[in-house]
Design an enzyme around this catalytic site. Structure first.
Site, mmCIF file in Angstrom:
data_model
loop_
_atom_site.group_PDB
_atom_site.id
_atom_site.type_symbol
_atom_site.label_atom_id
_atom_site.label_comp_id
_atom_site.label_asym_id
_atom_site.label_seq_id
_atom_site.Cartn_x
_atom_site.Cartn_y
_atom_site.Cartn_z
ATOM 1 N N THR A 161 0.812 -1.228 0.000
ATOM 2 C CA THR A 161 0.000 0.000 0.000
ATOM 3 C C THR A 161 0.845 1.277 0.000
ATOM 4 O OG1 THR A 161 -0.216 -0.225 2.406
ATOM 5 C CG2 THR A 161 -2.032 -1.044 1.070
ATOM 6 N N PHE A 163 1.292 5.575 0.956
ATOM 7 C CA PHE A 163 1.256 6.317 2.219
ATOM 8 C C PHE A 163 -0.065 7.054 2.440
ATOM 9 C CE2 PHE A 163 2.399 9.781 -0.648
ATOM 10 C CZ PHE A 163 1.665 10.832 -0.126
ATOM 11 N N GLY A 227 9.355 -5.327 0.284
ATOM 12 C CA GLY A 227 8.459 -5.213 -0.874
ATOM 13 C C GLY A 227 8.890 -6.141 -2.004
ATOM 14 N N GLU A 265 -3.455 -0.525 -8.659
ATOM 15 C CA GLU A 265 -4.224 0.714 -8.427
ATOM 16 C C GLU A 265 -3.204 1.847 -8.398
ATOM 17 O OE1 GLU A 265 -7.411 1.070 -8.267
ATOM 18 O OE2 GLU A 265 -8.267 -0.848 -7.661
ATOM 19 N N CYS A 299 -5.383 9.813 -4.593
ATOM 20 C CA CYS A 299 -5.185 9.359 -5.973
ATOM 21 C C CYS A 299 -6.257 9.973 -6.865
ATOM 22 C CB CYS A 299 -5.214 7.849 -6.049
ATOM 23 S SG CYS A 299 -6.668 7.130 -5.284
HETATM 24 P P1 NAD Z 1 4.960 4.455 -4.207
HETATM 25 O O1 NAD Z 1 4.741 3.821 -5.525
HETATM 26 O O2 NAD Z 1 6.196 5.230 -4.005
HETATM 27 O O3 NAD Z 1 4.963 3.318 -3.051
HETATM 28 C C1 NAD Z 1 3.887 2.437 -2.864
HETATM 29 C C2 NAD Z 1 4.343 1.195 -2.128
HETATM 30 O O4 NAD Z 1 5.219 0.444 -2.955
HETATM 31 C C3 NAD Z 1 5.101 1.441 -0.836
HETATM 32 O O5 NAD Z 1 4.673 0.525 0.126
HETATM 33 C C4 NAD Z 1 6.553 1.182 -1.243
HETATM 34 O O6 NAD Z 1 7.380 0.828 -0.161
HETATM 35 C C5 NAD Z 1 6.368 0.044 -2.205
HETATM 36 N N1 NAD Z 1 7.476 -0.158 -3.174
HETATM 37 C C6 NAD Z 1 8.221 0.774 -3.792
HETATM 38 N N2 NAD Z 1 9.087 0.193 -4.678
HETATM 39 C C7 NAD Z 1 8.843 -1.137 -4.610
HETATM 40 C C8 NAD Z 1 9.388 -2.274 -5.289
HETATM 41 N N3 NAD Z 1 10.330 -2.152 -6.229
HETATM 42 N N4 NAD Z 1 8.912 -3.500 -4.987
HETATM 43 C C9 NAD Z 1 7.921 -3.644 -4.057
HETATM 44 N N5 NAD Z 1 7.374 -2.610 -3.375
HETATM 45 C C10 NAD Z 1 7.816 -1.378 -3.647
HETATM 46 O O7 NAD Z 1 3.655 5.345 -3.912
HETATM 47 P P2 NAD Z 1 3.371 6.400 -2.749
HETATM 48 O O8 NAD Z 1 4.219 7.592 -2.936
HETATM 49 O O9 NAD Z 1 3.379 5.714 -1.420
HETATM 50 O O10 NAD Z 1 1.838 6.763 -3.055
HETATM 51 C C11 NAD Z 1 1.422 7.748 -3.954
HETATM 52 C C12 NAD Z 1 0.973 7.153 -5.269
HETATM 53 O O11 NAD Z 1 -0.007 6.143 -5.053
HETATM 54 C C13 NAD Z 1 0.304 8.172 -6.168
HETATM 55 O O12 NAD Z 1 0.747 8.004 -7.484
HETATM 56 C C14 NAD Z 1 -1.173 7.849 -6.034
HETATM 57 O O13 NAD Z 1 -1.962 8.272 -7.128
HETATM 58 C C15 NAD Z 1 -1.135 6.366 -5.895
HETATM 59 N N6 NAD Z 1 -2.346 5.847 -5.274
HETATM 60 C C16 NAD Z 1 -3.248 5.216 -6.079
HETATM 61 C C17 NAD Z 1 -4.439 4.751 -5.532
HETATM 62 C C18 NAD Z 1 -5.476 4.060 -6.393
HETATM 63 O O14 NAD Z 1 -6.356 3.422 -5.834
HETATM 64 N N7 NAD Z 1 -5.422 4.157 -7.706
HETATM 65 C C19 NAD Z 1 -4.704 4.926 -4.162
HETATM 66 C C20 NAD Z 1 -3.752 5.560 -3.385
HETATM 67 C C21 NAD Z 1 -2.574 6.024 -3.954
#
Ligand code: NAD
Length: 516
Positions: A161, A163, A227, A265, A299
């Site tokens: 998930t 943040f 992750g 997502e 998002c």
């Molecule tokens: P992010 O992609 O930086 O991180 C999300 C998760 O992925 C974190 O838990 C992170 O530790 C993990 N992660 C990162 N690299 C990884 C890898 N290589 N392998 C496995 N896990 C890994 O996103 P963020 O900054 O936490 O959140 C913001 C983004 O999320 C925005 O783009 C937002 O639009 C999106 N978002 C989308 C939805 C939706 O339902 N469409 C909902 C909430 C947030």
């Protein structure tokens, strides 16, 4: 203040390292890097958290799979009863957990509590689902035969998930998984581990009281190491990932390459169109929340506003004025007067300023906001506060119009013809949420038709953000095509078997094939 919020949420306040790994009764631990959870509104360290190594993550997956083997045999209604108890336990802690979300993520307190309500709502939905998740019986062309479509659980679901919804998004996945009989391993954002630990403690307690192996709801706090281990583990049947397009693409490709199932997502570049017939008062009220609320960190936040030329001169100054008024409501997210809390990290603040620079570089202008906000209160000085901005890019073709800037920056364009506005709405990579403000039935009809918005969420006179759990939630194109939460989303968390059964002593072949 911090101590009060943490202890109300059941977390230690004496500076001890909080254990961020759980895989069943008596296993709270974490041998990975110790990470800090930092408060976005004050910059203070809330707690140190013990995270999962890659080996611990594989162990969690192994234990979740063992737990699944027993859990899958628990009847649907019994699983529903456990979800009901989880729901009640979370509801009992609603204000404590809501405050924790506000403290650790930075959203305002009513949104923090709203997020816990979403967890409660999806549990309500999943309780019903535990009795109604149905397959089908189909007519066979062969006499005395029946065809069944049967839904069985998948096994282990890895939930990764972002943040910005540190509780609700896991809830969407977890409640459905429990209803259909899966075990889960949750890897929350490395910057919101406390929310995940507090929720998992409550859930684990309910599971253990019911004699269910807590590994059904395992937790691996951490960053890349945990992750990646989860994503690459072949024993994880489905990876449900919520986060950025960039990371989603990496994870999607990895899971696909091992023929795992993936649910994505990802980011949105959500658009609101205001047509000539729109109720402008309603559009104004709705847009201020949708674009500036949560400091632009949903998002589904409205990032693009397309105004019809005939109302633009009337509407835009009112919107700018509303943004000016908002500037007196920026501050501590835990105070009820606050409408705009901080950005989650220093990096997010940098992203905001870089995007504003890009607007100017590309020939656009800033209409309001866009500055750093310095709170008068001493403890908030290290918080990442900004003043929400409205900008007018040089054109809807400008690169800045095409990207998701995960901060409160709303880009405005002017249109003359609805098809042109729909073209701009659809003309970006992302396809999450969209809305049209109009009272014209013909425009509404077109908007939700094959000629209309290509997003997963297509609203009319409603914000792009703030979805309810009743319908499936998700986006198309580079948002990932995933569906979570309500509607038919549960169907992604099961493996479907088509079962043809012969109740006779004959062996007719389909399509009239003769093999005698
Ligand atoms: P992010 O992609 O930086 O991180 C999300 C998760 O992925 C974190 O838990 C992170 O530790 C993990 N992660 C990162 N690299 C990884 C890898 N290589 N392998 C496995 N896990 C890994 O996103 P963020 O900054 O936490 O959140 C913001 C983004 O999320 C925005 O783009 C937002 O639009 C999106 N978002 C989308 C939805 C939706 O339902 N469409 C909902 C909430 C947030």
């Amino acid at each position: 203040r911090v101590g009060k919020v943490l202890s109300a949420a059941g977390l230690p306040i004496d500076g001890e390292v909080v254990k961020g790994v759980y895989m069943g009764k008596g296993t709270w631990g974490g041998n990975g890097e110790v990470m800090e959870s930092v408060c976005p509104s004050t910059g203070e360290v809330l707690a140190k958290v013990a995270t999962a190594t890659a080996a611990e993550t594989s162990e969690a997956v192994k234990r979740a799979r063992e737990a699944y083997k027993t859990f899958r045999k628990v009847t649907g209604p019994k699983r529903g009863e456990i979800i009901r108890q989880v729901r009640n336990a979370i509801a009992e802690h609603k204000s404590a957990l809501g405050a924790l979300v506000s403290l650790e993520m930075g959203k305002i307190i009513s949104e923090g509590e709203g997020e816990i309500q979403e967890y409660i709502d999806i549990c309500d939905y999943a309780i019903g689902l535990s009795r109604s998740a149905a397959g089908r019986v189909l007519k066979s062309e062969r006499p005395g035969h029946q065809i069944l479509e049967v839904a069985n659980p998948l096994g282990v679901v890895g939930i990764i998930t972002a943040f910005n919804f540190p509780v609700a998004v896991c809830g969407w996945n977890f409640a459905l998984c429990l209803a259909v009989g899966n075990a889960t391993v949750w890897k929350p954002s490395p910057t919101t581990p406390l929310c995940a630990i507090a929720v998992t403690r409550i859930v684990a307690d309910v599971l253990e009281k019911n004699g269910i192996d807590g590994a059904v709801a395992s937790l691996v706090c951490g960053g890349l190491e945990a992750g990646e281990a989860l994503v690459n583990d072949k024993a994880v049947d489905l990876v449900s990932f919520t986060g950025s397009e960039r990371v989603g693409q990496i994870i999607g490709t990895k899971v696909q390459s091992r023929f795992g199932k993936i649910l994505l997502e990802l980011g949105g570049n959500n658009c609101a169109i205001v047509a000539p017939s729109a109720n402008l008062d309603l559009a104004l009220r709705t847009l201020v929340f949708a674009a500036a609320g949560t400091a632009g960190q949903r998002c589904t936040t409205t990032r693009r506003l397309i105004l019809h030329r005939s109302i633009a001169d009337k509407f835009l100054p009112r919107l700018v004025k509303a943004y000016e008024n908002l500037q007196t409501r920026v501050g501590d997210p835990l105070k009820s007067h606050t409408l705009i809390g901080p950005l989650h990290t220093r990096g997010a603040k940098d992203t905001f300023f870089k995007a504003l620079e890009q607007v100017k570089r590309e020939g656009g202008e800033i209409l309001v906001g866009g500055e750093s906000y310095a709170p008068s209160s001493g403890d908030l000085k290290q918080g990442h506060y900004v003043l929400p901005a409205i900008v007018k890019p040089a054109s809807p073709e400008s690169p800045i119009f095409q990207e998701e800037t995960f901060a409160p920056m709303l880009s405005v364009a002017i249109y003359d013809d609805l098809d042109q506005a729909i073209g701009w709405n659809n003309g970006v990579r992302q396809g999450l949420s969209s809305t049209l403000f109009t009272t014209d039935m013909r425009e509404m009809g077109k908007w939700i038709s094959e000629e209309g918005s290509d997003c997963g969420l297509v609203n009319v006179n409603v914000a792009t953000s703030g979805a309810e759990i009743g319908a499936a939630f998700g986006g198309n194109k580079s948002t990932g095509w995933g569906r979570e939460s309500g509607g038919d989303a549960w169907k992604q968390y099961v493996r479907w078997s088509s079962c043809t059964i012969n109740f006779t002593d004959d062996a007719p072949l389909a399509q009239g094939v003769n093999f005698e």
